[in-house]
Design an enzyme around this catalytic site. Sequence first.
Site, mmCIF file in Angstrom:
data_model
loop_
_atom_site.group_PDB
_atom_site.id
_atom_site.type_symbol
_atom_site.label_atom_id
_atom_site.label_comp_id
_atom_site.label_asym_id
_atom_site.label_seq_id
_atom_site.Cartn_x
_atom_site.Cartn_y
_atom_site.Cartn_z
ATOM 1 N N HIS A 27 2.620 6.053 2.921
ATOM 2 C CA HIS A 27 3.204 4.946 2.117
ATOM 3 C C HIS A 27 4.154 5.211 1.026
ATOM 4 O O HIS A 27 4.677 4.467 0.240
ATOM 5 C CB HIS A 27 1.833 4.095 1.564
ATOM 6 N N ASP A 33 -2.254 7.531 7.220
ATOM 7 C CA ASP A 33 -1.302 7.572 5.915
ATOM 8 C C ASP A 33 -1.150 8.842 5.492
ATOM 9 O O ASP A 33 -1.027 9.286 4.357
ATOM 10 C CB ASP A 33 -2.375 7.038 4.764
ATOM 11 N N SER A 66 -0.448 9.329 -5.596
ATOM 12 C CA SER A 66 -0.424 9.319 -4.058
ATOM 13 C C SER A 66 0.362 10.555 -3.578
ATOM 14 O O SER A 66 1.533 10.721 -3.959
ATOM 15 C CB SER A 66 0.135 7.998 -3.401
#
Length: 505
Positions: free
Chosen positions: A233, A266, A349
């Site tokens: 993402h 992910d 992230s």
Amino acid sequence: MSTSNDDGTPPRPGFPPAAGAPSERGDERTGEGAGATRPVGEPETTRSVGEPGPVRPAGEHEPTRPVGGSEPSRPVSDAETTAGVEPPERPAWGAPPPPPPGGGDAGGSGGCGGWAGWGTPGEPLPDQPGDPGKKKVAGGLVAGALAAALVAGGIGGGIGYWAANDQNSDGSTPISAPENNQKIENPPGSVAAIANKALQSVVTIEARGSGGSGGTGTGFVYDRQGHILTNNHVVASAAQGGQLTATFSNGKTYDAKVVGRAQGYDVAVIKLEKAGDVKLTPLRLGDSDKVDVGDQTIAIGAPFGLSGTVTTGIISAKNRPVASSDETGSKNSYMNALQTDASINPGNSGGPLLDSAGNVIGVNSAIQTGGGGENPFGGQQGGSVGLGFAIPINQAKYVAGELIKTGEPVYAVIGVSVDNSYQGSGAKVSDEGADAVTPGGPADEAGVKPGDVITKIDDTVIDSGPTLIGQLWTHKPGEKVKLTWKSDGKTKTATVTLDARKGDS
């Protein structure tokens, strides 16, 4: 935790459906249709990321939000030593800070309950002779100089001279450190030592789509060939004709390209371009299967765009089922996460979660927030409340290897579609549609029928469809698992060999 699935549809207890997925069916073969959390890979100065949406760690009902050569690629394992980097012993953490001024008695009035024993105690100041208020000015100066000389002792007479000639008008005589004092060296294994060594291998990723949308995330050096490991993402907005850059802690920025993305896991791998002038030091990869609850952790990333931020905590839980969505909210990701209370925020992230020896044990990916408050960086976006989730490095390493070799991910499946409208405990196989159970697939051969409820994979209890998918994806195709399910009121078990699904389509 905020999610990207804020479509106004009330979530069912346990795990709400993902945004952009009106169907109530989820497919463990495609990863679609299950509840999702928000990625936290960017501070989002160019797009709104604060909309709430669903993530569900293991049976909870609160919203969550995810937190970025010719020789073959080979990451550095825990047992190896990178060039010029010696693996430290698994150390004790650094000494706690000294007590605040004035506090020192163990629990007495104004004390700090035992802080007096922390660190290295200093020498006590000698009593000041007499009452300064009753002395002549010259006598006060002499007494002050004498006291300073006694304290200075083995340091020399410089401090005494300063005290006699530089005394403040109010009689205060603070003592400064000597000018020749040396910087305190951080012992191997301290947070500072680990962070200083790891920071050179952590990058801040800027992703921009062709339309200008995107954000900031984190990644880290995976091998000496220039591969960077991060979250899908984080780079998704730039995957189709966009622009990617990676900036090191020394300020050098390099263009990068996407090597492969695994939306379901992910995980993504990018590669630096024209980076021959940079000496790459891959981070050592640990063993996430050996992590224990209570182990100390260090998270490094760029929360809200603040590159090189280091936070610490512990492993709060293991095998926490978490589902998240990409920035479009239409695709879901699943993980059996490591949970940590180290502060993780949007922009963290893809960054590394390290153990107390500096080994990577996870890839920071998602957070659960208190929801909707105004953040100081603008926009409606909550921050850390001590619930962060990381993809175990053993899983991320397997996925990265597949992406570097083939450019596409491979998923382990049993060949069923899951009914996400089911309110009971377990993962209910859809009872309608020709694809509810794949003919000839592992579940079909074991005797699973449409409408059956899967309750266990090996010894792990399955309480929902997302939990089933996340647990299956911790395995590799070809591995055998023990499947437990209920059919017509009876409990059945069978050992099945997991099938493979290639790609995210």
